[in-house]
Design a protein around this motif. Sequence first.
Motif, short mmCIF file in Angstrom:
data_model
loop_
_atom_site.label_atom_id
_atom_site.label_comp_id
_atom_site.label_asym_id
_atom_site.label_seq_id
_atom_site.Cartn_x
_atom_site.Cartn_y
_atom_site.Cartn_z
N ILE A 189 31.63 38.31 10.43
CA ILE A 189 32.82 38.12 11.24
C ILE A 189 32.93 39.28 12.22
N PRO A 190 32.81 40.65 11.77
CA PRO A 190 32.79 41.57 12.80
C PRO A 190 31.77 41.64 13.73
N ALA A 191 30.46 40.95 13.42
CA ALA A 191 29.39 40.87 14.51
C ALA A 191 29.86 39.77 15.47
N VAL A 192 30.57 38.85 14.88
CA VAL A 192 30.96 37.65 16.04
C VAL A 192 32.04 38.19 16.71
N ASP A 193 32.89 38.80 16.30
CA ASP A 193 33.85 39.67 17.12
C ASP A 193 33.09 40.62 18.27
N HIS A 194 32.22 41.09 18.00
CA HIS A 194 31.40 42.13 18.57
C HIS A 194 30.61 41.33 19.79
N ALA A 195 30.22 40.32 19.36
CA ALA A 195 29.58 39.33 20.60
C ALA A 195 30.64 38.80 21.64
N MET A 196 31.80 38.49 21.05
CA MET A 196 32.79 37.91 21.89
C MET A 196 33.22 38.98 22.76
N ALA A 197 33.40 40.27 22.36
CA ALA A 197 33.98 41.34 22.99
C ALA A 197 32.86 41.61 24.10
N ALA A 198 31.51 41.57 23.90
CA ALA A 198 30.53 42.26 24.97
C ALA A 198 30.66 40.96 25.90
N ALA A 199 30.62 39.87 25.46
CA ALA A 199 30.69 38.85 26.50
C ALA A 199 31.79 38.66 27.43
N GLU A 200 33.11 39.09 26.75
CA GLU A 200 34.38 39.21 27.42
C GLU A 200 34.16 40.10 28.58
N GLU A 201 33.78 41.47 28.13
CA GLU A 201 33.25 42.34 29.17
C GLU A 201 32.65 42.22 30.34
N ALA A 202 31.53 41.69 29.94
CA ALA A 202 30.51 41.15 31.05
C ALA A 202 31.24 40.23 32.02
N ILE A 203 32.00 39.35 31.25
CA ILE A 203 32.42 38.40 32.42
C ILE A 203 33.60 38.95 33.18
N GLY A 204 34.25 39.90 32.57
CA GLY A 204 35.35 40.46 33.35
C GLY A 204 34.64 41.36 34.57
N LEU A 205 33.62 42.07 34.37
CA LEU A 205 32.94 42.85 35.30
C LEU A 205 32.63 41.76 36.68
N HIS A 206 31.86 40.59 36.14
CA HIS A 206 31.48 39.46 37.19
C HIS A 206 32.61 39.03 37.87
N LEU A 207 34.06 38.88 37.13
CA LEU A 207 35.06 38.52 37.87
C LEU A 207 35.57 39.40 38.98
N ASP A 208 35.43 40.66 38.73
CA ASP A 208 36.19 41.67 39.44
C ASP A 208 34.97 42.14 40.65
N ASP A 209 34.81 41.54 41.26
CA ASP A 209 33.68 41.61 42.37
C ASP A 209 34.31 41.39 43.90
N GLY A 210 35.92 41.37 43.99
CA GLY A 210 36.38 41.27 45.29
C GLY A 210 35.98 40.31 45.98
N ARG A 211 35.73 38.89 45.06
CA ARG A 211 35.34 37.77 45.87
C ARG A 211 34.02 37.84 46.84
N ARG A 212 33.40 38.79 46.62
CA ARG A 212 32.15 39.17 47.46
C ARG A 212 31.19 37.97 47.96
N GLY A 213 30.80 37.34 46.73
CA GLY A 213 30.02 35.98 46.83
C GLY A 213 30.89 34.75 47.59
N GLU A 214 31.86 34.58 47.16
CA GLU A 214 32.80 33.55 47.94
C GLU A 214 33.10 33.84 49.45
N ARG A 215 33.40 34.89 49.66
CA ARG A 215 33.58 35.63 50.99
C ARG A 215 32.24 35.29 51.83
N LEU A 216 31.13 35.64 51.26
CA LEU A 216 29.74 35.40 52.09
C LEU A 216 29.50 33.94 52.39
#
Length: 454
Positions: A189-216
């Motif tokens: 279960i801790p390994a599952v939580d770790h995988a979820m946390a890693a994915a959530e962090e990566a997705i958060g960084l991807h979303l926090d891009d100032g809408r660069r791609g959409e603006r382009l």
Amino acid sequence: MAVSTIFAQATAPGRAGIAVFRISGPQSSRVLAKLTKSPLPAPRRAVRRTLWSADGLGAEPIDDALVIWFPGPASFTGEDLVELHIHGSIAVLSALARELKNTYGLALAGPGEFTRRAFDNGKLDLTEVEGLADLIAAETEAQRRQAMRQAGGALSRLYEGWREKLVNALARLEAAIDFPDEDLPPDLIPAVDHAMAAAEEAIGLHLDDGRRGERLRDGLSIAILGAPNAGKSSLLNRLARREAAIVSAQAGTTRDVIELHLDLGGYPVTLADTAGLRETVDAIEAEGVKRAFDRAAAADLKLLVLDGTALGTERPLVDAETAKLIDDDALLVLNKADLAKGSSGPAMPHEIAGHPVLAVSALTGAGIEQLVEALGTVAGARLALGTAPALTRERHRAALERCQAALLRGMDAELPELKGEDLRLAVQALGEITGRVDVEEILDRIFREFCIGK
């Protein structure tokens, strides 16, 4: 259900030196053999053939053509596919289309139908389809590079990588739920939580891009604002190198927003000329001023035009309405600099309220090159492609936000069953982006963006 064989002109309609017809489906090889009265050529090799008509009293040639045979699944659509490169006269195009439809009973393809078949046959996923649509619509070098990256699968690989890790975590969680009495690893279960946390962090960084791609994709929005007669429309015309807006000595000439699309250093920009900012009792002009402030609020950058002839006079260089708009998203331009130089008043200001001022003359063109360079620098800073693929569509953003929310809920869930349900929702949201789950309701909208023959 039987699959029909479709055809369409893949090049733009109208007269041209060469035009391309595509045929895709199970009857492609039969139609090619009969059209050319020849055996099928070697796959993926262009050969010269005469195309024959079977109409009327006897067969007669339609045109000399280059034909290419792509046996499925090694084709764009994943089906048997034929390309016919013919002369692009209206008469030849009409004769070939009539032959394919009336003699061979082929169906005319709808917009995006070839690409839809490529998706259905696993040749492309939805992000690659959307990248292809963006590539067809690209007008600037930066748009082309972003579209090529997405059409080549960069976004697909990113999202599928996250999805694969979450599917593996879900499998481990399901094992813990279904086989609680088995000798399973204690840290499952801790390994599952770790995988979820890693994915959530990566997705958060991807979303926090100032809408660069959409603006382009859509272009950087720049609003030209300022007092009446500051020279906003003249500046727009100078940047456009044509008379895009009406210019008059009478204040209040511009009543509505006038848009212009430009390519600045390879980046797409939409310039909007707006009504002069001032108090007015004229209802129509007042509506124009309101729209100017609305456009200022929505713009990525505000180009604030100041009247250089105010230097050395009692008139303020920056009027009260324009002063309200000076912030970090504003670029100050002193227009009519050629007239201001002759003034006996104060020297040309280099900055106002801590913001640099560019001196230009829309009349003579002085300083315009420096202004274009400054705008290109801003566009590059806000739209430049990074090393990671950019998020390009609101559809992707909405699905990723749902995925992130599900992961956050799942990490806080105490019961494995609840954690597993949120993990399944997260996996499903990622699958919707690439088309790995049922997304029938959005497919028609995506493929309608294509032209006939693609």
